[in-house]
Design an enzyme around this catalytic site. Sequence first.
Site, PDB file in Angstrom:
ATOM      1  N   LYS A  11       0.819  -1.222   0.000  1.00 59.28           N
ATOM      2  CA  LYS A  11       0.000   0.000   0.000  1.00 59.28           C
ATOM      3  C   LYS A  11       0.853   1.274   0.000  1.00 59.28           C
ATOM      4  O   LYS A  11       2.056   1.227   0.258  1.00 59.28           O
ATOM      5  CB  LYS A  11      -0.925  -0.033   1.219  1.00 59.28           C
ATOM      6  CG  LYS A  11      -1.931  -1.195   1.184  1.00 59.28           C
ATOM      7  CD  LYS A  11      -2.888  -1.095   2.353  1.00 59.28           C
ATOM      8  CE  LYS A  11      -3.877  -2.247   2.328  1.00 59.28           C
ATOM      9  NZ  LYS A  11      -4.841  -2.150   3.435  1.00 59.28           N
ATOM     10  N   TYR A  51     -12.637  -1.663  -3.389  1.00 60.53           N
ATOM     11  CA  TYR A  51     -13.057  -1.790  -1.996  1.00 60.53           C
ATOM     12  C   TYR A  51     -14.579  -1.664  -1.838  1.00 60.53           C
ATOM     13  O   TYR A  51     -15.056  -1.334  -0.748  1.00 60.53           O
ATOM     14  CB  TYR A  51     -12.345  -0.756  -1.134  1.00 60.53           C
ATOM     15  CG  TYR A  51     -10.949  -1.200  -0.699  1.00 60.53           C
ATOM     16  CD1 TYR A  51     -10.781  -2.333   0.095  1.00 60.53           C
ATOM     17  CD2 TYR A  51      -9.812  -0.494  -1.070  1.00 60.53           C
ATOM     18  CE1 TYR A  51      -9.521  -2.754   0.499  1.00 60.53           C
ATOM     19  CE2 TYR A  51      -8.543  -0.907  -0.659  1.00 60.53           C
ATOM     20  CZ  TYR A  51      -8.410  -2.037   0.120  1.00 60.53           C
ATOM     21  OH  TYR A  51      -7.166  -2.456   0.526  1.00 60.53           O
ATOM     22  N   ASN A 114      -1.745   0.031   6.859  1.00 64.27           N
ATOM     23  CA  ASN A 114      -1.262  -1.240   7.417  1.00 64.27           C
ATOM     24  C   ASN A 114      -0.397  -2.027   6.436  1.00 64.27           C
ATOM     25  O   ASN A 114      -0.360  -3.255   6.475  1.00 64.27           O
ATOM     26  CB  ASN A 114      -2.444  -2.072   7.940  1.00 64.27           C
ATOM     27  CG  ASN A 114      -3.458  -2.386   6.867  1.00 64.27           C
ATOM     28  OD1 ASN A 114      -3.315  -1.979   5.714  1.00 64.27           O
ATOM     29  ND2 ASN A 114      -4.487  -3.135   7.219  1.00 64.27           N
ATOM     30  N   HIS A 117      -2.211  -5.565   1.653  1.00 62.63           N
ATOM     31  CA  HIS A 117      -3.521  -6.203   1.524  1.00 62.63           C
ATOM     32  C   HIS A 117      -3.299  -7.609   1.004  1.00 62.63           C
ATOM     33  O   HIS A 117      -2.412  -7.840   0.186  1.00 62.63           O
ATOM     34  CB  HIS A 117      -4.386  -5.420   0.516  1.00 62.63           C
ATOM     35  CG  HIS A 117      -5.611  -6.188   0.070  1.00 62.63           C
ATOM     36  ND1 HIS A 117      -6.789  -6.169   0.772  1.00 62.63           N
ATOM     37  CD2 HIS A 117      -5.810  -7.028  -0.987  1.00 62.63           C
ATOM     38  CE1 HIS A 117      -7.674  -6.947   0.154  1.00 62.63           C
ATOM     39  NE2 HIS A 117      -7.108  -7.475  -0.906  1.00 62.63           N
ATOM     40  N   GLU A 128      -9.887 -10.544  -7.470  1.00 62.89           N
ATOM     41  CA  GLU A 128      -8.947  -9.421  -7.288  1.00 62.89           C
ATOM     42  C   GLU A 128      -7.784  -9.489  -8.276  1.00 62.89           C
ATOM     43  O   GLU A 128      -7.336  -8.463  -8.786  1.00 62.89           O
ATOM     44  CB  GLU A 128      -8.443  -9.395  -5.839  1.00 62.89           C
ATOM     45  CG  GLU A 128      -9.554  -9.049  -4.854  1.00 62.89           C
ATOM     46  CD  GLU A 128      -9.110  -9.058  -3.396  1.00 62.89           C
ATOM     47  OE1 GLU A 128      -7.930  -9.353  -3.118  1.00 62.89           O
ATOM     48  OE2 GLU A 128      -9.952  -8.767  -2.536  1.00 62.89           O
TER      49      GLU A 128
HETATM   50  P1  CMP Z   1      -7.364  -4.390   3.875  1.00 65.00           P
HETATM   51  O1  CMP Z   1      -6.883  -5.750   4.262  1.00 65.00           O
HETATM   52  O2  CMP Z   1      -6.834  -3.847   2.602  1.00 65.00           O
HETATM   53  O3  CMP Z   1      -8.954  -4.356   3.829  1.00 65.00           O
HETATM   54  C1  CMP Z   1      -9.723  -3.213   4.067  1.00 65.00           C
HETATM   55  C2  CMP Z   1      -8.891  -2.071   4.554  1.00 65.00           C
HETATM   56  O4  CMP Z   1      -9.607  -1.066   5.217  1.00 65.00           O
HETATM   57  C3  CMP Z   1      -7.892  -2.557   5.607  1.00 65.00           C
HETATM   58  O5  CMP Z   1      -6.928  -3.376   5.042  1.00 65.00           O
HETATM   59  C4  CMP Z   1      -7.417  -1.238   6.188  1.00 65.00           C
HETATM   60  O6  CMP Z   1      -6.488  -0.580   5.328  1.00 65.00           O
HETATM   61  C5  CMP Z   1      -8.740  -0.459   6.170  1.00 65.00           C
HETATM   62  N1  CMP Z   1      -9.420  -0.513   7.483  1.00 65.00           N
HETATM   63  C6  CMP Z   1      -9.963  -1.577   8.088  1.00 65.00           C
HETATM   64  N2  CMP Z   1     -10.531  -1.238   9.250  1.00 65.00           N
HETATM   65  C7  CMP Z   1     -10.355   0.097   9.383  1.00 65.00           C
HETATM   66  C8  CMP Z   1     -10.728   1.049  10.354  1.00 65.00           C
HETATM   67  N3  CMP Z   1     -11.405   0.684  11.470  1.00 65.00           N
HETATM   68  N4  CMP Z   1     -10.390   2.329  10.156  1.00 65.00           N
HETATM   69  C9  CMP Z   1      -9.730   2.718   9.036  1.00 65.00           C
HETATM   70  N5  CMP Z   1      -9.343   1.835   8.064  1.00 65.00           N
HETATM   71  C10 CMP Z   1      -9.646   0.550   8.230  1.00 65.00           C
END
Ligand code: CMP
Length: 140
Positions: A11, A51, A114, A117, A128
Amino acid sequence: MTIQKTLSIIKPDAMKLKYSGKIIDFIEDKGFSVIAQKKIVLTKSQAEAFYSVHKERPFFYELVDFMISGPILVQIIEAKDAVSFYREIMGSTNPEEAEEGTIRKLYGTNIQCNAVHGSDSIENANIEASFFFSKLEMII
Ligand code: CMP
């Protein structure tokens, strides 16, 4: 044990912090092969489409803005039980709660930024992968 492919995204946060090389090394050290890879910048509509499953969540628009804030590295990676194994080595969504030695613990910043993904099912891995790659690009 079956050989599977899954979709990984490094990311914008991890790209900006120059962690992509370290994350690729980490993934390959765990036994994954990178089958296809491209560095792209998503448009707003592409990020919203990718998303869309989260469109009712309160963090949806923030997530879209984050995902279009810079380049991402999209990969199809292959290993035994790739879908569940990649989710195991990524760690929990929130890096603060992620297990020691996982990608998100090592390279994640917060629950949104984070680092990576990974697809959550074989079906979604196929959906995907097809979102980002043509059939031709998926052949090694
Ligand atoms: P990902 O595994 O890409 O799937 C959905 C994404 O939404 C997740 O990783 C985070 O980047 C984001 N995400 C999930 N929960 C939260 C949250 N509570 N607040 C902000 N971003 C979130």
